[in-house]
Write an enzyme that holds these catalytic residues in place. Structure first.
Site, PDB file in Angstrom:
ATOM      1  N   TYR A  10      42.864  39.848  30.456  1.00 51.93           N
ATOM      2  CA  TYR A  10      43.129  38.712  31.350  1.00 51.93           C
ATOM      3  C   TYR A  10      41.959  37.730  31.374  1.00 51.93           C
ATOM      4  O   TYR A  10      42.134  36.520  31.233  1.00 51.93           O
ATOM      5  CB  TYR A  10      43.429  39.222  32.764  1.00 51.93           C
ATOM      6  CG  TYR A  10      44.804  39.810  32.847  1.00 51.93           C
ATOM      7  CD1 TYR A  10      45.896  39.007  33.115  1.00 51.93           C
ATOM      8  CD2 TYR A  10      45.008  41.159  32.587  1.00 51.93           C
ATOM      9  CE1 TYR A  10      47.178  39.535  33.145  1.00 51.93           C
ATOM     10  CE2 TYR A  10      46.277  41.699  32.618  1.00 51.93           C
ATOM     11  CZ  TYR A  10      47.362  40.879  32.896  1.00 51.93           C
ATOM     12  OH  TYR A  10      48.617  41.401  32.908  1.00 51.93           O
ATOM     13  N   ASP A  30      38.242  42.305  19.994  1.00 54.63           N
ATOM     14  CA  ASP A  30      38.876  43.378  20.769  1.00 54.63           C
ATOM     15  C   ASP A  30      39.002  44.601  19.875  1.00 54.63           C
ATOM     16  O   ASP A  30      39.096  44.488  18.652  1.00 54.63           O
ATOM     17  CB  ASP A  30      40.253  42.927  21.295  1.00 54.63           C
ATOM     18  CG  ASP A  30      40.647  43.691  22.541  1.00 54.63           C
ATOM     19  OD1 ASP A  30      40.663  43.088  23.639  1.00 54.63           O
ATOM     20  OD2 ASP A  30      40.920  44.914  22.447  1.00 54.63           O
ATOM     21  N   THR A 124      33.082  42.749  35.913  1.00 55.48           N
ATOM     22  CA  THR A 124      32.586  43.047  37.254  1.00 55.48           C
ATOM     23  C   THR A 124      31.800  44.358  37.225  1.00 55.48           C
ATOM     24  O   THR A 124      32.328  45.394  36.821  1.00 55.48           O
ATOM     25  CB  THR A 124      33.781  43.160  38.224  1.00 55.48           C
ATOM     26  OG1 THR A 124      34.494  41.918  38.186  1.00 55.48           O
ATOM     27  CG2 THR A 124      33.324  43.453  39.636  1.00 55.48           C
ATOM     28  N   GLU A 158      44.705  36.120  38.477  1.00 56.52           N
ATOM     29  CA  GLU A 158      45.838  36.191  37.556  1.00 56.52           C
ATOM     30  C   GLU A 158      46.975  35.342  38.105  1.00 56.52           C
ATOM     31  O   GLU A 158      47.215  35.321  39.307  1.00 56.52           O
ATOM     32  CB  GLU A 158      46.284  37.651  37.384  1.00 56.52           C
ATOM     33  CG  GLU A 158      45.245  38.466  36.620  1.00 56.52           C
ATOM     34  CD  GLU A 158      45.567  39.953  36.564  1.00 56.52           C
ATOM     35  OE1 GLU A 158      46.723  40.318  36.769  1.00 56.52           O
ATOM     36  OE2 GLU A 158      44.622  40.729  36.333  1.00 56.52           O
ATOM     37  N   CYS A 263      32.743  38.578  75.381  1.00 59.50           N
ATOM     38  CA  CYS A 263      34.108  38.520  74.834  1.00 59.50           C
ATOM     39  C   CYS A 263      34.361  39.467  73.668  1.00 59.50           C
ATOM     40  O   CYS A 263      35.261  40.309  73.732  1.00 59.50           O
ATOM     41  CB  CYS A 263      34.429  37.095  74.405  1.00 59.50           C
ATOM     42  SG  CYS A 263      34.471  35.962  75.783  1.00 59.50           S
ATOM     43  N   LYS A 266      34.414  43.393  74.307  1.00 61.05           N
ATOM     44  CA  LYS A 266      35.462  43.708  75.300  1.00 61.05           C
ATOM     45  C   LYS A 266      36.858  43.498  74.717  1.00 61.05           C
ATOM     46  O   LYS A 266      37.753  44.337  74.874  1.00 61.05           O
ATOM     47  CB  LYS A 266      35.255  42.800  76.522  1.00 61.05           C
ATOM     48  CG  LYS A 266      36.432  42.747  77.498  1.00 61.05           C
ATOM     49  CD  LYS A 266      36.145  41.836  78.656  1.00 61.05           C
ATOM     50  CE  LYS A 266      36.343  40.349  78.358  1.00 61.05           C
ATOM     51  NZ  LYS A 266      37.732  39.928  78.266  1.00 61.05           N
TER      52      LYS A 266
HETATM   53  N1  LIG Z   1      41.866  40.451  35.871  1.00 61.26           N
HETATM   54  C1  LIG Z   1      41.294  39.604  36.708  1.00 61.26           C
HETATM   55  O1  LIG Z   1      41.936  38.792  37.376  1.00 61.26           O
HETATM   56  C2  LIG Z   1      39.804  39.601  36.844  1.00 61.26           C
HETATM   57  C3  LIG Z   1      39.177  38.588  37.582  1.00 61.26           C
HETATM   58  C4  LIG Z   1      37.790  38.563  37.678  1.00 61.26           C
HETATM   59  C5  LIG Z   1      37.047  39.567  37.080  1.00 61.26           C
HETATM   60  N2  LIG Z   1      37.685  40.576  36.402  1.00 61.26           N
HETATM   61  C6  LIG Z   1      36.842  41.595  35.765  1.00 61.26           C
HETATM   62  O2  LIG Z   1      36.745  41.254  34.379  1.00 61.26           O
HETATM   63  C7  LIG Z   1      36.719  42.428  33.576  1.00 61.26           C
HETATM   64  C8  LIG Z   1      37.876  42.400  32.587  1.00 61.26           C
HETATM   65  O3  LIG Z   1      39.081  42.427  33.317  1.00 61.26           O
HETATM   66  P1  LIG Z   1      40.484  42.201  32.606  1.00 61.26           P
HETATM   67  O4  LIG Z   1      41.504  42.249  33.667  1.00 61.26           O
HETATM   68  O5  LIG Z   1      40.420  41.048  31.692  1.00 61.26           O
HETATM   69  O6  LIG Z   1      40.560  43.561  31.718  1.00 61.26           O
HETATM   70  P2  LIG Z   1      41.706  43.980  30.669  1.00 61.26           P
HETATM   71  O7  LIG Z   1      41.845  45.459  30.803  1.00 61.26           O
HETATM   72  O8  LIG Z   1      42.904  43.125  30.807  1.00 61.26           O
HETATM   73  O9  LIG Z   1      41.069  43.638  29.262  1.00 61.26           O
HETATM   74  C9  LIG Z   1      39.966  44.311  28.743  1.00 61.26           C
HETATM   75  C10 LIG Z   1      40.026  44.190  27.217  1.00 61.26           C
HETATM   76  O10 LIG Z   1      38.820  44.751  26.694  1.00 61.26           O
HETATM   77  C11 LIG Z   1      39.170  45.375  25.476  1.00 61.26           C
HETATM   78  N3  LIG Z   1      38.093  46.295  25.080  1.00 61.26           N
HETATM   79  C12 LIG Z   1      37.801  47.517  25.564  1.00 61.26           C
HETATM   80  N4  LIG Z   1      36.750  48.038  24.914  1.00 61.26           N
HETATM   81  C13 LIG Z   1      36.359  47.113  24.002  1.00 61.26           C
HETATM   82  C14 LIG Z   1      35.327  47.046  23.048  1.00 61.26           C
HETATM   83  N5  LIG Z   1      34.466  48.061  22.863  1.00 61.26           N
HETATM   84  N6  LIG Z   1      35.212  45.946  22.290  1.00 61.26           N
HETATM   85  C15 LIG Z   1      36.077  44.910  22.456  1.00 61.26           C
HETATM   86  N7  LIG Z   1      37.071  44.907  23.360  1.00 61.26           N
HETATM   87  C16 LIG Z   1      37.212  46.002  24.105  1.00 61.26           C
HETATM   88  C17 LIG Z   1      40.496  46.035  25.756  1.00 61.26           C
HETATM   89  O11 LIG Z   1      41.207  46.385  24.577  1.00 61.26           O
HETATM   90  C18 LIG Z   1      41.178  44.947  26.583  1.00 61.26           C
HETATM   91  O12 LIG Z   1      41.907  44.071  25.743  1.00 61.26           O
HETATM   92  C19 LIG Z   1      36.764  43.596  34.557  1.00 61.26           C
HETATM   93  O13 LIG Z   1      35.453  44.000  34.841  1.00 61.26           O
HETATM   94  C20 LIG Z   1      37.421  43.002  35.775  1.00 61.26           C
HETATM   95  O14 LIG Z   1      37.053  43.706  36.943  1.00 61.26           O
HETATM   96  C21 LIG Z   1      39.032  40.606  36.273  1.00 61.26           C
END
Ligand SMILES: NC(=O)c1ccc[n+]([C@@H]2O[C@H](COP(=O)([O-])OP(=O)(O)OC[C@H]3O[C@@H](n4cnc5c(N)ncnc54)[C@H](O)[C@@H]3O)[C@@H](O)[C@H]2O)c1
Length: 432
Positions: A10, A30, A124, A158, A263, A266
């Protein structure tokens, strides 16, 4: 700029599409070969409004491609954004396995680049993670300036991720010592991004998500309570949101004094009691008073750990510009310190004991009947020659404080009064 993006989920896929649209040349990486293959055909790996068009444009203009070859992607780019997942383990701990693997790959490939490389974490991660990853994989590269490392939290949602990327609700970048990143990277971070330390940027992301979760849980609890009372809580919450001065605003969102007064304690108590009677369970609201007590406890611990036996309290009432002592945290502090045998002196120019009436007077009569002997009529006699000065309120100017404080004094700043740091006393903050 040439940028590699690790993890095409994402965050990574949206970041790739949006940065390509801004003219950067993007290499997505990826481990999932099928994802990479689809990406190279312009098929988004996720459902996200607007992303298919961005990917198609990026491919058409030759600004976007994906690979499973991490080293090649690092060699071809100046900066790598880490957007891999950071899931929970069974115990609830954060699993940094994917981030560690990617960090190792990027650092190894970057070591062969004489021009250096920028490593930017967007996944994160808990406070301290960036520092420990750097210490584990690249302490020397960082020290020699060959690797620049940043933590740049992502705030997109998302469903509106493309829009959020273009108009972020918040932008902050963490650097190893809180100093500004090089201008060359400003186009990635944006010119208005706040600059903080790695750890503060990491904490910021969790603070935001915890706050969002708190808001949702709070609205839901008021909703459940409303339903149990036969009321339309959605309408009540809509009205609550109309108050943009106290409710939907920075007000009450600064760490500092435990809440008190006539306030909040209480009314929270009454609400919890009423909810229990009407069968509505409100764990968040029920947690407010215990949380407040825990905060007071940590303040008392700081006082005890200061080693000082003389305690000076500046501002006894529950907040500035009032003489209301009801449920004031500083009354608790004074009582606690007296009970421990500390010498306590209090300065609060708003407080006129002779003028106190009603419930306010009862606080004094029942809880601190000897208050008069602790109150000092002027700042100098309250401050004395030594001791811990607990500054709850701005009831003296910094100029006046500078005249009476000495290096023998310690200052405990309860509400974040920046000028106190400049005074000739040893400074400590309650939450900073
Ligand atoms: N989804 C959200 O809305 C959102 C928003 C802000 C922050 N985050 C944070 O961002 C980070 C990613 O979230 P996401 O939802 O995009 O995760 P996701 O699971 O959708 O995507 C992660 C991707 O990383 C790939 N991956 C795993 N190991 C790998 C490697 N060694 N080399 C290359 N690629 C690899 C996976 O195949 C996958 O495609 C997390 O830490 C999440 O907490 C997510």
């Amino acid at each position: 700029m040439d940028v590699s993006i690790f993890g095409l989920g994402y965050v990574g896929a949206v970041t790739a599409g949006c940065l390509a649209a801004r003219g950067h040349r993007i290499v997505g990486v990826d481990v999932a070969a099928s994802k990479v293959a689809e990406f190279n055909k312009g098929n988004p790996p996720i459902i996200e409004p607007g992303l298919d068009r961005l990917l198609a444009d990026g491919l058409t203009h030759g600004r976007l491609r994906a690979t499973t070859d991490a080293a090649e992607a690092v060699r071809a780019t100046q900066a790598s954004l880490v957007c891999v997942g950071t899931p929970s383990t069974v115990s609830g701990a954060l699993d940094l396995g994917y981030v560690r693997q990617v960090t190792r790959e990027i650092v190894t490939a970057a070591a062969a680049k004489p021009e250096g490389h920028a490593l930017i974490f967007r996944s994160t991660m808990l406070p301290g993670s960036t520092r420990s990853l750097v210490q584990e994989f690249a302490p020397e590269a960082l020290a020699r300036g060959r690797l620049q490392v940043f933590f740049y939290p992502e705030f997109l949602r998302e469903g509106t991720a493309v829009k959020d990327f273009d108009q972020p609700s918040l932008a902050a970048v963490g650097t190893h010592d809180g100093s500004a990143p090089p201008a060359a990277l400003a186009e990635l971070f944006g010119n208005n991004a706040a600059v903080v330390s790695w750890e503060s940027a990491e904490l910021l992301k969790y603070a935001c998500n915890a706050f969002h979760a708190t808001k949702v849980a709070f609205a839901n609890e008021i909703g459940r309570l409303g339903k149990s009372l036969g009321l339309d809580a959605a309408a009540v919450m809509q009205l609550l949101c109309q108050d943009t001065r106290l409710n939907i605003s920075p007000y009450y969102l600064r760490p500092g004094n435990p809440f008190g007064g006539s306030c909040l304690p209480k009314d929270v108590r009454a609400l919890v009691h009423h909810a229990r009677q009407s069968g509505a369970s409100l764990p968040l609201v029920e947690g407010l008073l215990p949380s407040n007590e825990r905060h007071l406890h940590s303040l008392l611990e700081l006082i005890a750990n200061s080693g000082e036996r003389e305690i000076v309290i500046l501002g006894l009432s529950f907040k500035a510009n009032t003489d209301d002592l009801r449920e004031s945290a500083m009354v608790e502090v004074a009582q606690h310190c007296l009970g421990r045998g500390f010498a306590v002196r209090i300065y609060d120019p708003q407080l006129n004991l002779a003028a106190l009436v009603g419930a306010n007077k009862r606080v004094i009569d029942t809880r601190m009947p000897h208050l008069a002997s602790l109150l000092r009529p002027d700042l100098a006699s309250a401050i004395g020659t030594r001791g811990l000065v607990v500054v709850s309120q701005k009831c003296a100017s910094t100029e006046d404080l500078a005249r009476v404080l000495t290096p023998e004094h310690r200052l405990l700043d309860i509400n974040g009064w920046p000028e106190l740091r400049q005074l000739p006393a040893r400074y400590q903050g309650l939450c900073w």
